[in-house]
Design a protein around this motif. Structure first.
Motif, PDB file in Angstrom:
ATOM      1  N   ASN A  89      -7.605  -4.366  -3.217  1.00 50.04           N
ATOM      2  CA  ASN A  89      -6.978  -3.601  -2.147  1.00 50.04           C
ATOM      3  C   ASN A  89      -6.484  -2.282  -2.739  1.00 50.04           C
ATOM      4  OD1 ASN A  89      -7.332  -6.079  -0.956  1.00 50.04           O
ATOM      5  ND2 ASN A  89      -5.236  -6.271  -0.194  1.00 50.04           N
ATOM      6  N   GLY A  90      -6.615  -1.204  -2.001  1.00 48.53           N
ATOM      7  CA  GLY A  90      -6.174   0.072  -2.552  1.00 48.53           C
ATOM      8  C   GLY A  90      -6.582   1.256  -1.710  1.00 48.53           C
ATOM      9  N   TYR A  91      -6.787   2.402  -2.363  1.00 49.00           N
ATOM     10  CA  TYR A  91      -7.084   3.657  -1.675  1.00 49.00           C
ATOM     11  C   TYR A  91      -7.712   4.610  -2.681  1.00 49.00           C
ATOM     12  CZ  TYR A  91      -2.584   4.524  -3.928  1.00 49.00           C
ATOM     13  OH  TYR A  91      -1.568   4.606  -4.848  1.00 49.00           O
ATOM     14  N   TYR A  92      -8.171   5.774  -2.196  1.00 50.71           N
ATOM     15  CA  TYR A  92      -8.863   6.753  -3.025  1.00 50.71           C
ATOM     16  C   TYR A  92      -8.036   8.032  -3.118  1.00 50.71           C
ATOM     17  CZ  TYR A  92     -12.955   3.773  -2.249  1.00 50.71           C
ATOM     18  OH  TYR A  92     -13.829   2.713  -2.188  1.00 50.71           O
ATOM     19  N   VAL A  93      -8.115   8.696  -4.272  1.00 50.56           N
ATOM     20  CA  VAL A  93      -7.425   9.972  -4.454  1.00 50.56           C
ATOM     21  C   VAL A  93      -8.468  11.027  -4.816  1.00 50.56           C
ATOM     22  CG1 VAL A  93      -5.621  11.234  -5.683  1.00 50.56           C
ATOM     23  CG2 VAL A  93      -5.349   8.769  -5.252  1.00 50.56           C
ATOM     24  N   TYR A  94      -8.674  11.993  -3.891  1.00 51.39           N
ATOM     25  CA  TYR A  94      -9.624  13.082  -4.094  1.00 51.39           C
ATOM     26  C   TYR A  94      -8.867  14.359  -4.456  1.00 51.39           C
ATOM     27  CZ  TYR A  94     -13.289  10.350  -1.727  1.00 51.39           C
ATOM     28  OH  TYR A  94     -14.214   9.395  -1.365  1.00 51.39           O
ATOM     29  N   THR A  95      -9.479  15.188  -5.289  1.00 46.59           N
ATOM     30  CA  THR A  95      -8.956  16.516  -5.597  1.00 46.59           C
ATOM     31  C   THR A  95      -9.992  17.559  -5.189  1.00 46.59           C
ATOM     32  OG1 THR A  95      -7.724  15.671  -7.501  1.00 46.59           O
ATOM     33  CG2 THR A  95      -8.048  18.055  -7.381  1.00 46.59           C
TER      34      THR A  95
ATOM     35  N   THR B  56       0.821  -1.213   0.000  1.00 44.15           N
ATOM     36  CA  THR B  56       0.000   0.000   0.000  1.00 44.15           C
ATOM     37  C   THR B  56       0.856   1.265   0.000  1.00 44.15           C
ATOM     38  OG1 THR B  56      -1.587  -1.244   1.348  1.00 44.15           O
ATOM     39  CG2 THR B  56      -1.965   1.123   1.099  1.00 44.15           C
ATOM     40  N   MET B  57       1.789   1.375   0.938  1.00 45.32           N
ATOM     41  CA  MET B  57       2.550   2.611   1.061  1.00 45.32           C
ATOM     42  C   MET B  57       3.537   2.791  -0.089  1.00 45.32           C
ATOM     43  SD  MET B  57       1.188   4.200   3.500  1.00 45.32           S
ATOM     44  CE  MET B  57       2.284   5.597   3.309  1.00 45.32           C
ATOM     45  N   VAL B  58       4.074   1.717  -0.621  1.00 50.75           N
ATOM     46  CA  VAL B  58       4.935   1.831  -1.808  1.00 50.75           C
ATOM     47  C   VAL B  58       4.131   2.404  -2.961  1.00 50.75           C
ATOM     48  CG1 VAL B  58       6.113   0.489  -3.591  1.00 50.75           C
ATOM     49  CG2 VAL B  58       6.633   0.073  -1.185  1.00 50.75           C
ATOM     50  N   ASP B  59       2.908   1.911  -3.142  1.00 56.65           N
ATOM     51  CA  ASP B  59       2.070   2.395  -4.231  1.00 56.65           C
ATOM     52  C   ASP B  59       1.645   3.843  -4.009  1.00 56.65           C
ATOM     53  OD1 ASP B  59       0.808   1.246  -6.743  1.00 56.65           O
ATOM     54  OD2 ASP B  59      -0.922   2.207  -5.806  1.00 56.65           O
ATOM     55  N   ILE B  60       1.352   4.225  -2.771  1.00 51.49           N
ATOM     56  CA  ILE B  60       0.998   5.614  -2.470  1.00 51.49           C
ATOM     57  C   ILE B  60       2.152   6.549  -2.798  1.00 51.49           C
ATOM     58  CG2 ILE B  60       0.581   7.217  -0.543  1.00 51.49           C
ATOM     59  CD1 ILE B  60      -1.347   5.134   0.612  1.00 51.49           C
ATOM     60  N   ARG B  61       3.367   6.151  -2.460  1.00 54.59           N
ATOM     61  CA  ARG B  61       4.524   6.994  -2.775  1.00 54.59           C
ATOM     62  C   ARG B  61       4.680   7.161  -4.286  1.00 54.59           C
ATOM     63  NH1 ARG B  61       6.572   4.889   2.142  1.00 54.59           N
ATOM     64  NH2 ARG B  61       7.378   2.987   1.176  1.00 54.59           N
TER      65      ARG B  61
ATOM     66  N   LEU C 222       1.727  -2.377  18.250  1.00 53.53           N
ATOM     67  CA  LEU C 222       1.113  -2.457  16.928  1.00 53.53           C
ATOM     68  C   LEU C 222       0.606  -1.102  16.440  1.00 53.53           C
ATOM     69  CD1 LEU C 222       0.644  -4.712  14.864  1.00 53.53           C
ATOM     70  CD2 LEU C 222      -1.629  -5.051  15.844  1.00 53.53           C
ATOM     71  N   GLU C 223      -0.057  -0.339  17.315  1.00 54.07           N
ATOM     72  CA  GLU C 223      -0.603   0.955  16.908  1.00 54.07           C
ATOM     73  C   GLU C 223       0.515   1.920  16.520  1.00 54.07           C
ATOM     74  OE1 GLU C 223      -3.772   2.362  15.667  1.00 54.07           O
ATOM     75  OE2 GLU C 223      -4.505   1.453  17.510  1.00 54.07           O
ATOM     76  N   ARG C 224       1.615   1.901  17.246  1.00 52.73           N
ATOM     77  CA  ARG C 224       2.745   2.760  16.906  1.00 52.73           C
ATOM     78  C   ARG C 224       3.376   2.318  15.582  1.00 52.73           C
ATOM     79  NH1 ARG C 224       6.310   6.204  19.471  1.00 52.73           N
ATOM     80  NH2 ARG C 224       4.386   6.852  20.514  1.00 52.73           N
ATOM     81  N   GLN C 225       3.463   1.013  15.360  1.00 53.97           N
ATOM     82  CA  GLN C 225       4.047   0.515  14.116  1.00 53.97           C
ATOM     83  C   GLN C 225       3.263   0.994  12.899  1.00 53.97           C
ATOM     84  OE1 GLN C 225       3.987  -3.694  14.995  1.00 53.97           O
ATOM     85  NE2 GLN C 225       6.153  -3.751  15.528  1.00 53.97           N
ATOM     86  N   ILE C 226       1.934   0.858  12.949  1.00 49.55           N
ATOM     87  CA  ILE C 226       1.146   1.253  11.780  1.00 49.55           C
ATOM     88  C   ILE C 226       1.139   2.772  11.637  1.00 49.55           C
ATOM     89  CG2 ILE C 226      -1.097   1.347  12.959  1.00 49.55           C
ATOM     90  CD1 ILE C 226      -0.340   0.143   9.347  1.00 49.55           C
ATOM     91  N   ARG C 227       1.192   3.504  12.747  1.00 49.41           N
ATOM     92  CA  ARG C 227       1.248   4.963  12.637  1.00 49.41           C
ATOM     93  C   ARG C 227       2.517   5.392  11.908  1.00 49.41           C
ATOM     94  NH1 ARG C 227       2.684   8.777  17.547  1.00 49.41           N
ATOM     95  NH2 ARG C 227       4.692   8.721  16.459  1.00 49.41           N
ATOM     96  N   GLU C 228       3.633   4.783  12.254  1.00 49.88           N
ATOM     97  CA  GLU C 228       4.895   5.163  11.627  1.00 49.88           C
ATOM     98  C   GLU C 228       4.930   4.769  10.155  1.00 49.88           C
ATOM     99  OE1 GLU C 228       7.813   3.428  14.188  1.00 49.88           O
ATOM    100  OE2 GLU C 228       7.719   5.074  15.638  1.00 49.88           O
ATOM    101  N   VAL C 229       4.304   3.643   9.813  1.00 45.00           N
ATOM    102  CA  VAL C 229       4.240   3.249   8.406  1.00 45.00           C
ATOM    103  C   VAL C 229       3.327   4.203   7.641  1.00 45.00           C
ATOM    104  CG1 VAL C 229       3.570   1.439   6.775  1.00 45.00           C
ATOM    105  CG2 VAL C 229       4.775   0.829   8.867  1.00 45.00           C
TER     106      VAL C 229
END
Length: 591
Positions: free
Chosen positions: A426-432, A201-206, A237-244
């Motif tokens: 799996n993915g995410y949304y991009v709003y403008t 997910t984060m690789v694709d977002i970047r 776990l919560e800190r790990q996902i926050r940092e990612v």
């Protein structure tokens, strides 16, 4: 001789007289005296004065006790030391604006955990660190501390007129190693959920951020369920996902989900420890974002209301927040559980009375929320997550047409596939956003081309015992084409072009299931039951499936999808998926 006797007699007489006088004096002293009104002063012996010794220290005088202040206060300034006026400050109970000197004062409340401000549109979003760009706009309230100051950094060009908002539904990383297939065979590997989120997910977002014009402002919003303590409680776990989540260039906010807390105070405090307050707001461009916790648990074995609910205190906080917001803005409410549908309702919730969505209700707070939102000239949007299926849910409520954007999960069916239970990858949304207008929104499947906004199937294909024809009572052996258009709603126009002529496709909009996703998860899912991903799940509503029956079996057909923002997406019928476990559900292609 005679004279001598006379002298002796005289001396004896004198002695006798003296003895008589002395006796009379003693008797007079012992005689009782009459009482007199005399004030007597009792003298205490004085201590000898001691000179101070050079080695001795004088005891400090005790400071008079200062009564504890019934409020907390502070000052908000910019980096140049100038006061920031009219900045909204809150403790989660009361909201107020800073005065001309940048000062504020809030009443103390034993239940308040944070003091924080609404990030102004013309200021940067403060972050936890250069490598963790999650929002940091708050301070924990500490016992004995009454002063909380903040320093804000102005944006060089003032408030942004245009920006991107990347919205991520349910990262939901667990403490378990879920079986996952990254090759075409059935030999699963164990990759942690955090690692998958980071490397997928984060690789694709970047990559998406890098593809934007240089200097484009980009922000992020997680729709909750950042974690789930499946596999055992992990306090890190919560800190790990926050940092990612904070590892890209976007500055990111989050709402809290049901799995972030699960009715357990320890889990809730862990979320607050890492993310801050659960009810807060921030401004970007000409939009006012309000995030709040609409997950309310009840019962011995905690269940939660669906649709989501707010407490009386939250509603009062929200009224105060919106009353201090300029009415020219667009308001975007952000929360985890949908407000416009759900089938585990609070007793004051209202049934939808939609025949195709029987058993669903709207939140008991929806009318009150709507009345507040209608005051804003810029309009409003409703953002949520929770469902693990994509849906722009539309209802008519109090005479108004409402669209609620329910975002598909980044984790799909909890990291055991690459698809949600509605077939959306799996993915995410991009709003403008430009000024108060939402000018674009598209779904970005992880490692998918940005132009790929749909998948195609044959209604008759057997996906491990499931088929679209059986699910939706469609004719068999007619070559019917199914289009799953991930982000579609009633404003989209979906057509099938056959031999150069366009024909409208029929929309499916009802409770039900996606045959491809159900067939896949039926075989491979272990973290969730078949009930969750099948038509037995009465929560699941499908409204982005379309079908078309070709005129001729040998025709050339392509599907055309036009969104309300002027974009057109096409897919050739030659791309129809007929394999029950096509590689985008089973594993990602090598890039």
């Amino acid at each position: 001789m005679r004279n001598r006797y006379m002298f002796a007699a005289i001396l004896t007489a004198i002695c006798c007289i003296a003895a008589i006088v002395y006796a009379l004096h003693i008797w007079q002293d012992k005689k009782p005296q009459p009482k007199q009104n005399v004030v007597r002063r009792i003298m205490t012996p004085r201590k000898p004065i001691q000179k101070p010794n050079a080695t001795q220290k004088k005891k400090p005088k005790a400071k008079p006790k200062v009564p504890e202040q019934p409020f907390i206060s502070g000052t908000i300034t910019d980096t140049e030391g100038n006061p920031m006026t009219d900045v909204c400050v809150s403790n989660g109970i009361v909201c107020m604006l800073t005065d001309s000197l940048g000062k504020y004062q809030l009443p103390k409340d034993s239940t308040a955990r944070f003091v924080y401000y609404t990030v102004p549109a013309d200021c940067e979003v403060a972050v936890h660190s250069a490598k963790d760009r999650t929002a940091h706009f708050y301070q924990p309230i500490v016992k004995g501390k009454t002063k909380y100051d903040f320093t804000l950094k102005k944006l060089p060009g003032g408030a942004e007129t245009s920006y991107k908002m990347i919205v991520i539904g349910d990262p939901q990383v667990t403490n378990a190693f879920n079986p996952y297939f990254n090759t075409a065979d059935d030999n699963h590997v164990e990759i942690s959920d955090v690692e998958r989120f980071a490397t997928e997910t984060m690789v694709d977002i970047r990559r998406t951020i890098r593809s934007l014009p240089q200097g484009t402002p980009v922000y992020g919003l997680s729709m909750g369920d950042d974690v789930q303590y499946y596999g055992g409680y992990n306090p890190l776990l919560e800190r790990q996902i926050r940092e990612v989540l904070g590892s890209s260039e976007m500055r990111l906010f989050s709402v809290i989900g049901n799995h972030d807390q699960d009715g357990n105070p320890e889990y809730l405090h862990k979320w607050e420890e890492n993310w801050g307050p659960t009810d807060y707001s921030f401004d970007r461009g000409n939009e006012h974002y309000v995030c709040f916790n609409n997950v309310h648990f009840y019962g011995k074995y905690p269940s939660y209301y669906s649709p989501g609910e707010l407490s009386d205190r939250q509603m009062e906080w929200l009224r105060q927040d919106l009353s201090l917001t300029p009415k020219s803005k667009k308001v975007i409410l952000c929360y985890h559980i949908p407000l416009t549908f759900g089938n585990n309702p609070f007793h004051k919730a209202q049934p939808l009375n939609i025949a195709s969505e029987k058993g669903h209700y709207s939140s008991s707070r929806l009318s009150a929320l709507l009345s507040m939102l209608l005051e804003f000239k810029g309009g409003y949007e409703l953002f949520c997550g929770h469902t693990h299926f994509a849906i722009n849910h539309e209802i008519n409520h109090d005479g108004h047409h409402i669209i609620e954007h329910c975002h598909a999960a980044a984790c799909g069916n909890i990291w055991q596939s690459n698809i949600n239970i509605c077939g959306t990858p799996n993915g995410y949304y991009v709003y403008t956003f430009k000024n108060t207008r939402l000018t674009s929104c598209y779904y970005k499947g992880t490692f998918w081309d940005v132009q790929k906004q749909m998948t195609l199937f044959c209604a008759d294909t057997d996906f491990n015992g499931e088929s679209y024809a059986a699910d939706w009572n469609l004719p068999h052996k007619r070559g019917i084409i199914i289009a799953n258009v991930f982000n579609a709603d009633s404003r989209w126009r979906i057509t099938a072009e056959e031999d150069g002529v366009e024909y409208p496709m029929q929309r499916i909009n009802s409770r039900g299931q996606d045959a491809f996703a159900t067939g896949y998860h039926r075989k491979y899912a272990m973290a969730t039951s078949y009930h969750f991903i099948s038509k037995q799940n009465s929560y699941l509503i499908m409204n982005h499936l379309y079908y078309y029956e070709p005129k001729n079996a040998d025709s050339e057909i392509r599907i055309i999808a036009r969104d309300p923002y002027g974009h057109t997406f096409t897919e050739s019928a030659e791309e129809i998926t007929v394999e029950p476990f096509h590689n985008y559900a089973h594993y990602y292609k090598e890039e």
